[in-house]
Design an enzyme around this catalytic site. Sequence first.
Site, PDB file in Angstrom:
ATOM      1  N   TYR A  95       0.845  -1.180   0.000  1.00  0.00           N
ATOM      2  CA  TYR A  95       0.000   0.000   0.000  1.00  0.00           C
ATOM      3  C   TYR A  95       0.886   1.237   0.000  1.00  0.00           C
ATOM      4  CZ  TYR A  95      -4.344   2.411   0.004  1.00  0.00           C
ATOM      5  OH  TYR A  95      -5.379   3.200  -0.388  1.00  0.00           O
ATOM      6  N   ARG A 148      -9.029  10.217  -8.320  1.00  0.00           N
ATOM      7  CA  ARG A 148      -8.194  10.907  -7.335  1.00  0.00           C
ATOM      8  C   ARG A 148      -7.411   9.869  -6.551  1.00  0.00           C
ATOM      9  NH1 ARG A 148      -8.835  12.120  -1.483  1.00  0.00           N
ATOM     10  NH2 ARG A 148      -7.631  10.231  -1.781  1.00  0.00           N
ATOM     11  N   LYS A 166      -6.217  -2.318  -0.931  1.00  0.00           N
ATOM     12  CA  LYS A 166      -7.116  -2.181   0.228  1.00  0.00           C
ATOM     13  C   LYS A 166      -7.648  -3.534   0.668  1.00  0.00           C
ATOM     14  CE  LYS A 166      -7.566   2.357   1.038  1.00  0.00           C
ATOM     15  NZ  LYS A 166      -7.561   3.051   2.330  1.00  0.00           N
ATOM     16  N   GLU A 237     -13.751   4.351  -2.951  1.00  0.00           N
ATOM     17  CA  GLU A 237     -12.348   4.666  -2.707  1.00  0.00           C
ATOM     18  C   GLU A 237     -11.777   5.554  -3.813  1.00  0.00           C
ATOM     19  OE1 GLU A 237      -9.012   4.638  -0.458  1.00  0.00           O
ATOM     20  OE2 GLU A 237     -10.747   3.394   0.066  1.00  0.00           O
ATOM     21  N   ASP A 238     -11.139   6.654  -3.410  1.00  0.00           N
ATOM     22  CA  ASP A 238     -10.378   7.520  -4.316  1.00  0.00           C
ATOM     23  C   ASP A 238     -11.212   8.075  -5.465  1.00  0.00           C
ATOM     24  OD1 ASP A 238      -8.274   7.250  -2.662  1.00  0.00           O
ATOM     25  OD2 ASP A 238      -6.957   6.208  -4.055  1.00  0.00           O
ATOM     26  N   ASP A 260     -14.042   5.521   2.340  1.00  0.00           N
ATOM     27  CA  ASP A 260     -12.892   5.444   3.233  1.00  0.00           C
ATOM     28  C   ASP A 260     -12.115   6.751   3.283  1.00  0.00           C
ATOM     29  OD1 ASP A 260     -11.108   3.991   4.991  1.00  0.00           O
ATOM     30  OD2 ASP A 260      -9.673   4.044   3.344  1.00  0.00           O
ATOM     31  N   ASP A 261     -12.021   7.455   2.169  1.00  0.00           N
ATOM     32  CA  ASP A 261     -11.271   8.715   2.146  1.00  0.00           C
ATOM     33  C   ASP A 261     -11.924   9.765   3.046  1.00  0.00           C
ATOM     34  OD1 ASP A 261      -9.419   7.855   0.012  1.00  0.00           O
ATOM     35  OD2 ASP A 261     -11.247   7.835  -1.184  1.00  0.00           O
ATOM     36  N   ASN A 400      -0.710  11.648   0.828  1.00  0.00           N
ATOM     37  CA  ASN A 400       0.008  10.508   0.275  1.00  0.00           C
ATOM     38  C   ASN A 400       0.232  10.717  -1.217  1.00  0.00           C
ATOM     39  OD1 ASN A 400       0.244   8.708   2.541  1.00  0.00           O
ATOM     40  ND2 ASN A 400      -1.957   8.404   2.431  1.00  0.00           N
TER      41      ASN A 400
END
Length: 543
Positions: A95, A148, A166, A237-238, A260-261, A400
Amino acid sequence: MSDKRPHGIDLLHDPLLNKGTGFSEAERDELHLRGLLPPRVFSLAEQQQRIMENFEGKQSDLERYIFLLALQDRNETLFYRTLIDHIERMLPIIYTPTVGEACRQFGHIYRRPRGLYISVRDRGRVEQLLRNWPVPDVRIIVITDGERILGLGDLGAHGMGIPIGKLSLYTACAGIHPRHCLPIMLDVGTNNEELLADPLYIGVQQHRLRGAEYDALVEEFVIATQMVFPTAMIQFEDFATANALSLLQRYRGRICAFNDDIQGTAAVVAATLLSATRVTGVPFTDQRLVFLGAGAAATGIADLVVSLMIEDGLGPEEARRRCWLVDTQGLVVAGDARLPPFKQAYAQDAPKQPDLLHSIRAVRPTAIIGVSGHAGGFSPEVLRAMADLNPRPIILALSNPTSHSECTAEEAYRFSEGRAVFASGSPFDPVQLAGHTLVPAQANNAYIFPGVGLGVMLSGATRVTDGMFRAAARQLASMVSDRDLASGTVLPALSGIREVSLVIARAVIEVARLEGLATMPLPRDAEPYIRAAMYQPEYSSCA
């Protein structure tokens, strides 16, 4: 009745069942493996020794990532046993930060399909695609549209590395069996011109789908998922800010889903802040937070912090007054007509400030939280200003991968004279300063989402709620020991992350019960049940 188990070469090509040289003498005879393997039988520990020798022999972290992905594709038991036993060494490889580079290069390092790809060309047949997945009992789905990816932006279909990574953490950190996990890439195109011109780009070569057609494809996916995998939890996610917020708002009360973000990040940051109060001596409800970045992550963290402060006795308006946002135009203040709705809740009645440094001097925060995606956002002047205002300033540089962190651990400690309480999104090595070793914490979402998913799965919860993330944050903070704090870190060691996930799962199950969302009968003392349900990667007899 015929034996439908895989045999021979087919068995060696099934990553969930393959043991490689670990098949026993009896299994080699019964399963027609004799001659297909070298004659010596190796134990799981001996196989792991070979894996680690090859892993450390690679010349770069990207090569190590490719090596581990290949191992996962051929022998999942050995992959997860190695990952669990070396979690602190391998988490940065599978990750963040290495997964960021892997996503950038995904089309160039592509070896073997994993997960499902749903593209704009599949409208009207998404259910059919989901039914192509060979395992019917899917419990956890992680889906991205790749717009993203970490702080790297639009990587299109190359973002598939994120759901894969993930879900590896769901298994390694919380013991959810890999057969229950499904990564999905929602390929709606990309606006990354470099990728569109790349002859090895693996996705649809068109610009991004927007508006009603995009919403219709997501809706088709959600409806199809409820038909094909009705007990699955969906993790968004993202996604870029606008879609992340709108999809969460649209589906959180309708299906078992979360982002999750927004929510996972919020919980790990809230836990970090709760833990940091034991170092600073400033009560949680007295914290003043300034966020560099005002997107979905920032407002998600602020929302959860506000709800925790309300639980701890503050009124809603007073709690919101504790959270200040700084975007590219400076401090977010009331009366700014350009603000989208998600920022307006934190538009404070205060004079406009042009940048982060002026905002710090005006607001006098106890903590700054970087979710901007821009390296260097916490300049030496910013860090010195925080140290001037606070005996123990809280500095959270969360963007990140590592190259996008707002500052390094060394910078945070050096410009605060070693007084900073520091955590980052990507890992940093311990820092030597004035004869002391300071150990920075990594505020990694892996502390939160695996345990939440485990609790949701075992309770059969029909929704994922903010109450679950509040409980997860408090439980994570409670697991930080005095020894951890003495070393400078404000989160538990990653080596104990499966115990963290167990405790969080237990708390989530209790919230699901209290909120009337649990559908599975569980004993009042859920811990032994949870522990027994957690997948342990060990070889079982196939004979």
